[in-house]
Motif scaffolding. Sequence first.
Motif, PDB file in Angstrom:
ATOM      1  N   GLY A 331       7.620 -10.127   7.629  1.00  0.00           N
ATOM      2  CA  GLY A 331       6.519 -10.531   6.759  1.00  0.00           C
ATOM      3  C   GLY A 331       5.295  -9.667   6.830  1.00  0.00           C
ATOM      4  N   LEU A 332       5.209  -8.766   7.840  1.00  0.00           N
ATOM      5  CA  LEU A 332       4.014  -7.929   7.999  1.00  0.00           C
ATOM      6  C   LEU A 332       4.365  -6.728   8.860  1.00  0.00           C
ATOM      7  CD1 LEU A 332       0.903  -7.497   7.688  1.00  0.00           C
ATOM      8  CD2 LEU A 332       0.617  -8.896   9.749  1.00  0.00           C
ATOM      9  N   PHE A 333       3.818  -5.574   8.496  1.00  0.00           N
ATOM     10  CA  PHE A 333       4.040  -4.334   9.225  1.00  0.00           C
ATOM     11  C   PHE A 333       2.703  -3.828   9.737  1.00  0.00           C
ATOM     12  CE2 PHE A 333       5.405   0.413   8.629  1.00  0.00           C
ATOM     13  CZ  PHE A 333       5.510   0.564   9.993  1.00  0.00           C
ATOM     14  N   MET A 334       2.501  -3.824  11.064  1.00  0.00           N
ATOM     15  CA  MET A 334       1.303  -3.220  11.641  1.00  0.00           C
ATOM     16  C   MET A 334       1.619  -1.746  11.870  1.00  0.00           C
ATOM     17  SD  MET A 334      -1.055  -4.301  14.933  1.00  0.00           S
ATOM     18  CE  MET A 334      -1.549  -5.829  14.119  1.00  0.00           C
ATOM     19  N   SER A 335       0.878  -0.876  11.182  1.00  0.00           N
ATOM     20  CA  SER A 335       1.265   0.524  11.097  1.00  0.00           C
ATOM     21  C   SER A 335       0.066   1.452  11.201  1.00  0.00           C
ATOM     22  CB  SER A 335       1.981   0.774   9.766  1.00  0.00           C
ATOM     23  OG  SER A 335       2.172   2.149   9.507  1.00  0.00           O
ATOM     24  N   HIS A 336       0.331   2.692  11.636  1.00  0.00           N
ATOM     25  CA  HIS A 336      -0.675   3.745  11.651  1.00  0.00           C
ATOM     26  C   HIS A 336      -0.952   4.279  10.254  1.00  0.00           C
ATOM     27  CE1 HIS A 336       3.158   5.673  11.467  1.00  0.00           C
ATOM     28  NE2 HIS A 336       2.687   6.892  11.512  1.00  0.00           N
ATOM     29  N   CYS A 337      -0.159   3.875   9.287  1.00  0.00           N
ATOM     30  CA  CYS A 337      -0.314   4.261   7.885  1.00  0.00           C
ATOM     31  C   CYS A 337      -0.007   5.734   7.625  1.00  0.00           C
ATOM     32  CB  CYS A 337      -1.718   3.920   7.352  1.00  0.00           C
ATOM     33  SG  CYS A 337      -1.901   2.184   6.928  1.00  0.00           S
ATOM     34  N   GLY A 338       0.965   6.299   8.354  1.00  0.00           N
ATOM     35  CA  GLY A 338       1.544   7.544   7.891  1.00  0.00           C
ATOM     36  C   GLY A 338       2.149   7.300   6.523  1.00  0.00           C
ATOM     37  N   TRP A 339       2.137   8.313   5.649  1.00  0.00           N
ATOM     38  CA  TRP A 339       2.546   8.061   4.267  1.00  0.00           C
ATOM     39  C   TRP A 339       3.996   7.608   4.170  1.00  0.00           C
ATOM     40  CZ3 TRP A 339       0.677   6.200   0.296  1.00  0.00           C
ATOM     41  CH2 TRP A 339       1.195   6.403  -0.993  1.00  0.00           C
ATOM     42  N   ASN A 340       4.894   8.176   4.963  1.00  0.00           N
ATOM     43  CA  ASN A 340       6.285   7.732   4.930  1.00  0.00           C
ATOM     44  C   ASN A 340       6.395   6.252   5.288  1.00  0.00           C
ATOM     45  OD1 ASN A 340       7.532  10.066   4.077  1.00  0.00           O
ATOM     46  ND2 ASN A 340       7.875  10.846   6.136  1.00  0.00           N
ATOM     47  N   SER A 341       5.663   5.824   6.317  1.00  0.00           N
ATOM     48  CA  SER A 341       5.708   4.413   6.713  1.00  0.00           C
ATOM     49  C   SER A 341       5.140   3.523   5.612  1.00  0.00           C
ATOM     50  CB  SER A 341       4.932   4.209   8.017  1.00  0.00           C
ATOM     51  OG  SER A 341       5.640   4.747   9.115  1.00  0.00           O
ATOM     52  N   CYS A 342       4.078   3.981   4.962  1.00  0.00           N
ATOM     53  CA  CYS A 342       3.511   3.208   3.852  1.00  0.00           C
ATOM     54  C   CYS A 342       4.537   3.043   2.740  1.00  0.00           C
ATOM     55  CB  CYS A 342       2.264   3.899   3.305  1.00  0.00           C
ATOM     56  SG  CYS A 342       0.805   3.833   4.370  1.00  0.00           S
ATOM     57  N   LEU A 343       5.189   4.138   2.377  1.00  0.00           N
ATOM     58  CA  LEU A 343       6.181   4.076   1.299  1.00  0.00           C
ATOM     59  C   LEU A 343       7.341   3.158   1.661  1.00  0.00           C
ATOM     60  CD1 LEU A 343       6.350   7.816   0.179  1.00  0.00           C
ATOM     61  CD2 LEU A 343       5.381   5.905  -1.103  1.00  0.00           C
ATOM     62  N   GLU A 344       7.803   3.257   2.897  1.00  0.00           N
ATOM     63  CA  GLU A 344       8.930   2.427   3.314  1.00  0.00           C
ATOM     64  C   GLU A 344       8.562   0.953   3.287  1.00  0.00           C
ATOM     65  OE1 GLU A 344      11.043   5.769   6.201  1.00  0.00           O
ATOM     66  OE2 GLU A 344       9.988   4.075   7.094  1.00  0.00           O
ATOM     67  N   SER A 345       7.363   0.624   3.740  1.00  0.00           N
ATOM     68  CA  SER A 345       6.931  -0.771   3.765  1.00  0.00           C
ATOM     69  C   SER A 345       6.705  -1.313   2.358  1.00  0.00           C
ATOM     70  CB  SER A 345       5.651  -0.902   4.596  1.00  0.00           C
ATOM     71  OG  SER A 345       5.330  -2.249   4.828  1.00  0.00           O
ATOM     72  N   LEU A 346       5.984  -0.553   1.539  1.00  0.00           N
ATOM     73  CA  LEU A 346       5.640  -1.040   0.209  1.00  0.00           C
ATOM     74  C   LEU A 346       6.859  -1.105  -0.699  1.00  0.00           C
ATOM     75  CD1 LEU A 346       2.214   0.747  -0.330  1.00  0.00           C
ATOM     76  CD2 LEU A 346       2.684  -1.552   0.551  1.00  0.00           C
ATOM     77  N   SER A 347       7.806  -0.186  -0.532  1.00  0.00           N
ATOM     78  CA  SER A 347       9.011  -0.245  -1.362  1.00  0.00           C
ATOM     79  C   SER A 347       9.877  -1.440  -0.992  1.00  0.00           C
ATOM     80  CB  SER A 347       9.817   1.053  -1.245  1.00  0.00           C
ATOM     81  OG  SER A 347      10.295   1.265   0.064  1.00  0.00           O
ATOM     82  N   MET A 348       9.701  -1.969   0.212  1.00  0.00           N
ATOM     83  CA  MET A 348      10.431  -3.168   0.625  1.00  0.00           C
ATOM     84  C   MET A 348       9.608  -4.438   0.398  1.00  0.00           C
ATOM     85  SD  MET A 348      13.264  -1.927   1.461  1.00  0.00           S
ATOM     86  CE  MET A 348      13.972  -0.337   1.924  1.00  0.00           C
ATOM     87  N   GLY A 349       8.405  -4.286  -0.164  1.00  0.00           N
ATOM     88  CA  GLY A 349       7.580  -5.451  -0.472  1.00  0.00           C
ATOM     89  C   GLY A 349       6.924  -6.093   0.726  1.00  0.00           C
ATOM     90  N   VAL A 350       6.706  -5.316   1.802  1.00  0.00           N
ATOM     91  CA  VAL A 350       6.108  -5.847   3.029  1.00  0.00           C
ATOM     92  C   VAL A 350       4.652  -5.405   3.133  1.00  0.00           C
ATOM     93  CG1 VAL A 350       6.220  -5.864   5.551  1.00  0.00           C
ATOM     94  CG2 VAL A 350       8.335  -5.828   4.206  1.00  0.00           C
ATOM     95  N   PRO A 351       3.701  -6.342   3.249  1.00  0.00           N
ATOM     96  CA  PRO A 351       2.291  -5.964   3.395  1.00  0.00           C
ATOM     97  C   PRO A 351       2.034  -5.251   4.717  1.00  0.00           C
ATOM     98  CG  PRO A 351       2.565  -8.322   3.708  1.00  0.00           C
ATOM     99  CD  PRO A 351       3.898  -7.799   3.247  1.00  0.00           C
ATOM    100  N   ILE A 352       0.893  -4.566   4.797  1.00  0.00           N
ATOM    101  CA  ILE A 352       0.593  -3.708   5.939  1.00  0.00           C
ATOM    102  C   ILE A 352      -0.708  -4.117   6.611  1.00  0.00           C
ATOM    103  CG2 ILE A 352       0.024  -1.335   6.632  1.00  0.00           C
ATOM    104  CD1 ILE A 352       1.803  -0.363   4.340  1.00  0.00           C
ATOM    105  N   ALA A 353      -0.673  -4.227   7.953  1.00  0.00           N
ATOM    106  CA  ALA A 353      -1.881  -4.334   8.762  1.00  0.00           C
ATOM    107  C   ALA A 353      -2.217  -2.910   9.201  1.00  0.00           C
ATOM    108  CB  ALA A 353      -1.657  -5.246   9.966  1.00  0.00           C
ATOM    109  N   ALA A 354      -3.224  -2.320   8.575  1.00  0.00           N
ATOM    110  CA  ALA A 354      -3.483  -0.885   8.686  1.00  0.00           C
ATOM    111  C   ALA A 354      -4.319  -0.547   9.912  1.00  0.00           C
ATOM    112  CB  ALA A 354      -4.188  -0.394   7.418  1.00  0.00           C
ATOM    113  N   TRP A 355      -3.806   0.404  10.690  1.00  0.00           N
ATOM    114  CA  TRP A 355      -4.478   0.865  11.907  1.00  0.00           C
ATOM    115  C   TRP A 355      -4.422   2.395  11.907  1.00  0.00           C
ATOM    116  CZ3 TRP A 355      -3.827  -2.152  17.088  1.00  0.00           C
ATOM    117  CH2 TRP A 355      -4.646  -1.597  18.074  1.00  0.00           C
ATOM    118  N   PRO A 356      -5.213   3.066  11.070  1.00  0.00           N
ATOM    119  CA  PRO A 356      -5.134   4.527  10.949  1.00  0.00           C
ATOM    120  C   PRO A 356      -5.534   5.231  12.238  1.00  0.00           C
ATOM    121  CG  PRO A 356      -7.082   3.699   9.840  1.00  0.00           C
ATOM    122  CD  PRO A 356      -6.279   2.491  10.236  1.00  0.00           C
ATOM    123  N   MET A 357      -4.837   6.340  12.536  1.00  0.00           N
ATOM    124  CA  MET A 357      -5.056   7.069  13.777  1.00  0.00           C
ATOM    125  C   MET A 357      -5.575   8.493  13.559  1.00  0.00           C
ATOM    126  SD  MET A 357      -4.034   4.856  16.105  1.00  0.00           S
ATOM    127  CE  MET A 357      -2.960   3.419  16.299  1.00  0.00           C
TER     128      MET A 357
END
Length: 443
Positions: A331-357
């Motif tokens: 139901g939620l992906f806590m991520s560093h928000c690398g673009w590949n991770s963003c695409l993978e999460s959003l294409s699967m319809g999973v919201p992101i808890a963004a923690w940019p590094m």
Amino acid sequence: MASPSITPLLPPMCSKPSLASKVGILPLSTPSTSSHVQGWNPSSLHSIHFHSLPIPPFPNPAPDHNSTIKFPSHLLPAYEAFVNIRGPLSSLLQTLSSTSTRLVIVHDPLSSFAGKEAESFPNAESYTYQCIASLYRLTFPQVSESTANLLRAHDLVLPTQDGCITEEVLDFVNRQLPFKNKTESGIIINSCKNLEGEFLELRRQELDYIGKKIFAIGPINPVMIQGGGHRHECLDWLDKQPDGSVLYLSFGSTMTLSEDQVEQLAIGIFQSRQRFIWVLRSADRGNIFAEEAKEAGYKLPAGFDKEVEGRGIVIRDWALQLDILAHKSTGLFMSHCGWNSCLESLSMGVPIAAWPMHSDQPVNSLLVTKYLKVGVMVREWDRREEIVAAKDIEEAINKVLVYEEGKEIKQRAKDLGEAVRGEVMDGGSSRAELDLFIDHITR
């Protein structure tokens, strides 16, 4: 007649090829790409030949867990060594050119020397593959007036670029600019209209792009996961959890956190009382096969494993991220928000808890949380040098998984996922542009 030969050039630590191809080029120090391609039918790899090119030995330093700038600068020696494949690459291209109707070279911007080498062969043409968000490309190294106007129209305030990259790495990037191929045939972009339509149109108007063919064919990652093969045990656990109830945490293979931050993260996860899968591993070194690359990993607070038993799983090795994100229980992906991770999460319809590094991640997090409105910020970029407290981590998790506002965020993410998946299907814009690219290189 010989067929076209498509040659994607993959720099160190790249985990999957950018396009279906005949020849994939890998430095000898990297793992087999075919073993890391995830989500595609294995039979699709049968037409791909991977050719390793030698690079000289290089230092293999450990990541600095306590560095204030989180860019993985410990990989710089690997980057420096990688550019030494230019000679062997030229020899390979000469062989391929003599047996092909057309030699098509796809490379990322830091492998622009490959495009330069293509100029030596009359039947060769090169394409730059840009694996970053269009919004980030429009803001680096500077913001144009048209981009600034669009950002103002959406009330978006760009984060500062301070702390995104070290001076040493920036120097390396600048040293690659002379190799930039002014005669490249086009640009391949890992994005799509439903994610970045306005920003894609702005990119087409840039001076560097005028007269060149642009193909926005993202997301490159599979949007429908193929079954079969080895199934990670965490997926069996996910099968038993309620739909949309599980937090997935992963900060990529090159990211490192301090021990103090890991402790606060563990406490925040525990206090949220939510189900979770946490990929917790040390950042990869430049040569992951070297003996010194085998590290003990992070320590968790005493009793953590026992306290969360049955409620969560900690994975200390590589995880099948796409399988986890595609699962209905996530139901939620806590991520560093690398673009590949963003695409993978959003294409699967999973919201992101963004923690940019570092790097493009602060801008990506802005795109996710403020523009697309399919996520929440764990930590704002202007607080990047602070330890994120457990209570703030807990709050970010509960905003999506517990609080009422989370229902709207999850619905927007679900709707966006459906739209993005549609882009790569028949009738979608990404599928249409991929078909145009294939038609163009096989003309």
